[in-house]
Design a protein around this motif. Structure first.
Motif, PDB file in Angstrom:
ATOM      1  N   ALA A 218       3.201   3.544  -0.794  1.00  0.00           N
ATOM      2  CA  ALA A 218       2.301   3.880  -1.953  1.00  0.00           C
ATOM      3  C   ALA A 218       1.163   4.822  -1.512  1.00  0.00           C
ATOM      4  O   ALA A 218       0.991   6.078  -2.284  1.00  0.00           O
ATOM      5  N   PHE A 219       0.431   4.747  -0.293  1.00  0.00           N
ATOM      6  CA  PHE A 219      -0.345   5.491   0.017  1.00  0.00           C
ATOM      7  C   PHE A 219       0.088   7.042   0.417  1.00  0.00           C
ATOM      8  O   PHE A 219      -0.425   7.896  -0.134  1.00  0.00           O
TER       9      PHE A 219
ATOM     10  N   ARG B 151       0.839   8.984  -2.552  1.00  0.00           N
ATOM     11  CA  ARG B 151      -0.247   9.460  -3.238  1.00  0.00           C
ATOM     12  C   ARG B 151      -0.939  10.591  -2.349  1.00  0.00           C
ATOM     13  O   ARG B 151      -1.389  11.714  -2.751  1.00  0.00           O
TER      14      ARG B 151
ATOM     15  N   ALA C 147       0.866  14.151  -2.972  1.00  0.00           N
ATOM     16  CA  ALA C 147       0.232  14.865  -4.116  1.00  0.00           C
ATOM     17  C   ALA C 147      -0.907  15.702  -3.732  1.00  0.00           C
ATOM     18  O   ALA C 147      -1.314  16.506  -4.644  1.00  0.00           O
TER      19      ALA C 147
ATOM     20  N   ARG D 158      -4.749  16.922   2.508  1.00  0.00           N
ATOM     21  CA  ARG D 158      -3.700  15.902   2.952  1.00  0.00           C
ATOM     22  C   ARG D 158      -3.732  16.275   4.612  1.00  0.00           C
ATOM     23  O   ARG D 158      -3.601  14.755   5.150  1.00  0.00           O
TER      24      ARG D 158
ATOM     25  N   ASP E  25      -7.614   2.897   1.215  1.00  0.00           N
ATOM     26  CA  ASP E  25      -7.486   3.019  -0.171  1.00  0.00           C
ATOM     27  C   ASP E  25      -8.591   3.786  -0.785  1.00  0.00           C
ATOM     28  O   ASP E  25      -8.530   4.703  -1.506  1.00  0.00           O
TER      29      ASP E  25
ATOM     30  N   GLY F  36      -8.926   7.414  -2.290  1.00  0.00           N
ATOM     31  CA  GLY F  36      -9.326   7.795  -3.598  1.00  0.00           C
ATOM     32  C   GLY F  36     -10.484   8.720  -3.384  1.00  0.00           C
ATOM     33  O   GLY F  36     -10.482   9.783  -4.607  1.00  0.00           O
TER      34      GLY F  36
ATOM     35  N   GLU G  36      -8.761  12.178  -3.427  1.00  0.00           N
ATOM     36  CA  GLU G  36      -7.940  12.458  -4.651  1.00  0.00           C
ATOM     37  C   GLU G  36      -9.164  13.002  -5.524  1.00  0.00           C
ATOM     38  O   GLU G  36      -8.867  13.791  -6.156  1.00  0.00           O
TER      39      GLU G  36
END
Length: 118
Positions: free
Chosen positions: A18-19, A22, A25, A31, A57, A61, A64
């Protein structure tokens, strides 16, 4: 978390995937910063890496949010990514697995020498 997931680590594999999804994206520079963060934080992990999942996480975040707000990586992390990661892991004096192994080796050698000398 179920017992079997804890034993096999499948929960961590799922969370890591999942990381990665994410991170894919994110814009290219964010990245790349994510890859640097992961590389700099892994020495602070235990054998499974469970202790870093919340930190990773939070870092992802932050990347992001900064990408969504149009901030550059340098504005968010500064020019010292390794220092940023050391601070996330608990400060400059944070112990890595290498430090723990060194201490264990020193204790074992001291114990063996104590038996030989005594």
């Amino acid at each position: 978390m179920k017992f079997w997931e804890t034993v096999t680590g499948s929960d961590l594999t799922r969370e890591w995937k999942a990381f990665q999804a994410r991170a894919e994206a994110l814009p290219a520079d964010h990245r790349a910063a994510w890859e640097q963060i992961v590389g700099n934080l892994m020495p602070y992990s235990d054998f499974t890496g469970r202790n870093l999942m919340r930190i990773l996480d939070g870092a992802l975040g932050l990347l992001e949010e900064s990408a969504a707000e149009g901030q550059s990586v340098d504005e968010v992390l500064g020019d010292d990514v390794a220092g940023f990661c050391a601070a996330l892991a608990g400060g400059e004096g944070a112990r890595s697995h290498r430090d723990r192994w060194r201490e264990q080796l020193n204790r074992n050698v001291a114990r063996k020498l104590g038996r030989l000398g005594g």
